[in-house]
Design an enzyme around this catalytic site. Structure first.
Site, PDB file in Angstrom:
ATOM      1  N   LYS A  39      25.825  21.833  40.097  1.00  0.00           N
ATOM      2  CA  LYS A  39      25.930  23.013  40.970  1.00  0.00           C
ATOM      3  C   LYS A  39      26.395  24.221  40.168  1.00  0.00           C
ATOM      4  O   LYS A  39      26.889  24.062  39.042  1.00  0.00           O
ATOM      5  CB  LYS A  39      26.888  22.702  42.122  1.00  0.00           C
ATOM      6  N   ARG A 131      38.868  19.459  54.719  1.00  0.00           N
ATOM      7  CA  ARG A 131      37.869  20.524  54.874  1.00  0.00           C
ATOM      8  C   ARG A 131      36.818  20.004  55.851  1.00  0.00           C
ATOM      9  O   ARG A 131      37.128  19.693  56.986  1.00  0.00           O
ATOM     10  CB  ARG A 131      37.256  20.906  53.517  1.00  0.00           C
ATOM     11  N   TYR A 256      39.906  52.474  28.703  1.00  0.00           N
ATOM     12  CA  TYR A 256      40.274  53.052  30.009  1.00  0.00           C
ATOM     13  C   TYR A 256      41.771  52.965  30.260  1.00  0.00           C
ATOM     14  O   TYR A 256      42.402  51.931  29.982  1.00  0.00           O
ATOM     15  CB  TYR A 256      39.595  52.291  31.143  1.00  0.00           C
ATOM     16  N   MET A 304      33.613  46.773  31.683  1.00  0.00           N
ATOM     17  CA  MET A 304      32.542  45.936  32.215  1.00  0.00           C
ATOM     18  C   MET A 304      31.698  45.328  31.090  1.00  0.00           C
ATOM     19  O   MET A 304      31.317  44.161  31.148  1.00  0.00           O
ATOM     20  CB  MET A 304      31.640  46.764  33.142  1.00  0.00           C
TER      21      MET A 304
END
Ligand SMILES: *Cc1c(COP(=O)(O)O)cnc(C)c1O
Length: 368
Positions: A39, A131, A256, A304
């Site tokens: 997955k 769950r 930044y 980023m």
């Protein structure tokens, strides 16, 4: 020009995947199958390549979380038994049945619809995860309903504390054992399964007919300690390179928000990888990387697409490899180390590796 390097590269060693599958599957008795959990794009490693390598090494099932993941593998030609772990809407159930993937059931309305679609079903017993899933009595009823229409394949549950192996683990295991025994007496073909990686490594009584291993197959520790202690080999290396090197004078800053200000002459390297690639911004001014076998600190705020590292004297020239996870010389950084720094687990560190990071595969090619 800089030497040819990928900006952001995840190199996955398929021999390591095979080693880990062998390590996990070798002790299993003949009647117990191995399900390779792929997955989330194979925990960030690439679902298809990992699935192939795992099948080479003897895996018989593939485990995914969503119908989309099942469809993608089917489209690539994977015809093995496949189980979708997660909840499905009516539309997704239809697609799962069409893809020939097994689905998990824990409600009567879902059972009715799934049987109408001709789905293959695994009843989900909540032995304590808290769950999705149902209690013993409801699981028995669902199993009877599924068996009556020829759709019953499995009984499953999931551990909450397999990585701790505590009393609650023992409690869940004993509840599962009791129900599995009861139902297998009625439905001898039933595939009972509850073990994730941690339980597979820890407890033979949790193996039953199938084990579902994810994290350990990737060579990562289910308990977030050193994978060596379980003879697991980390398959993934995450790297970039130094796109530039510059000297910062005292008082100068990088990036930044000016969160790093040099207090002495400092040499920094600019690395073209950032939080969009999965280098968590929370590692700003905290994380480490390896350059030519030396540990270097991430300095300033991670952007980023870029970040900056401090280079020790004499280390780092433009084009040099920068390792975020993996070995360089005598040093290594484990996904577990990064996870600890971030207050999370290795699963999240590798799952966060961005889709624009190039995946490259090393090790012998797959037989299939
Ligand atoms: C993800 C998952 C697994 C694999 O767990 P690991 O700890 O990564 O081995 C097994 N079973 C289910 C139901 C899962 O969702």
């Amino acid at each position: 020009m800089l030497p040819g390097r990928e900006r952001a590269l995840a190199t996955v060693d398929l021999d390591a995947i095979r080693h880990n599958v062998n390590r996990l599957a070798a002790p299993l008795p003949a009647g117990c199958a191995y399900c390779a959990v792929v997955k989330a794009n194979g925990y960030g490693h690439g679902a298809a390549a990992v699935a192939k390598a795992a099948l080479d090494a003897g895996a018989r099932w593939l485990g995914v979380a969503t119908v989309r993941e099942a469809e993608e593998l089917r489209d690539l030609g994977f015809a093995q038994p496949m189980l979708i772990f997660g909840p499905l809407t009516g539309e997704e159930l239809r697609r799962a049945a069409k893809a020939g993937a097994d689905v998990v059931v824990w409600s009567r309305p879902f059972l009715t619809e799934a049987l109408r679609q001709g789905a293959r079903l695994h009843v989900k017993f909540d032995s304590g995860m808290g769950r999705l899933g149902v209690d013993e009595a409801t699981a028995e009823k669902l199993a009877a309903g599924a068996a009556g229409s020829g759709g019953l394949v499995g009984l499953m549950s999931h551990f909450a504390t397999a990585d701790q192996g505590d009393e609650f683990f023992a409690y869940q295991l004993s509840r599962f054992l009791a129900l599995a025994e009861k139902l297998k007496a009625r439905y001898p073909w039933l595939i009972a399964h509850t073990a994730n990686s941690a339980a597979t490594l820890r407890e033979p009584r949790a193996w039953h007919d199938l084990v579902r291993c994810g994290i350990a197959m990737y060579g990562l520790s289910p308990a977030n300690h050193d994978p060596d202690t379980d003879d697991l080999r980390p398959a993934l290396r995450l790297s970039s390179y130094l796109a530039g090197v510059r000297d910062v004078a005292p008082g100068g800053s990088v990036g930044y928000g000016r969160t790093f200000i040099a207090d002495c002459p400092t040499r920094v390297g600019i690395v073209p990888i950032g939080y969009a690639d999965g280098i968590a911004r929370a590692l700003s001014n905290r994380g480490e990387v390896l350059v030519s076998g030396r540990r270097c600190r991430i300095r300033g705020t991670i952007s980023m697409d870029q970040l900056t590292v401090e280079l020790p004297a004499g280390v780092g020239r433009p084009g040099d490899a920068v390792t975020f996870i993996g070995r360089s010389g005598k040093e290594r950084i484990l996904a577990e180390d990064v996870a600890r720094l971030l207050g999370t687990i290795n699963h999240e560190v590798v799952c966060d590796i961005g889709s624009r990071v190039v995946r490259a595969y090393i090790g012998s090619p797959s037989a299939t």
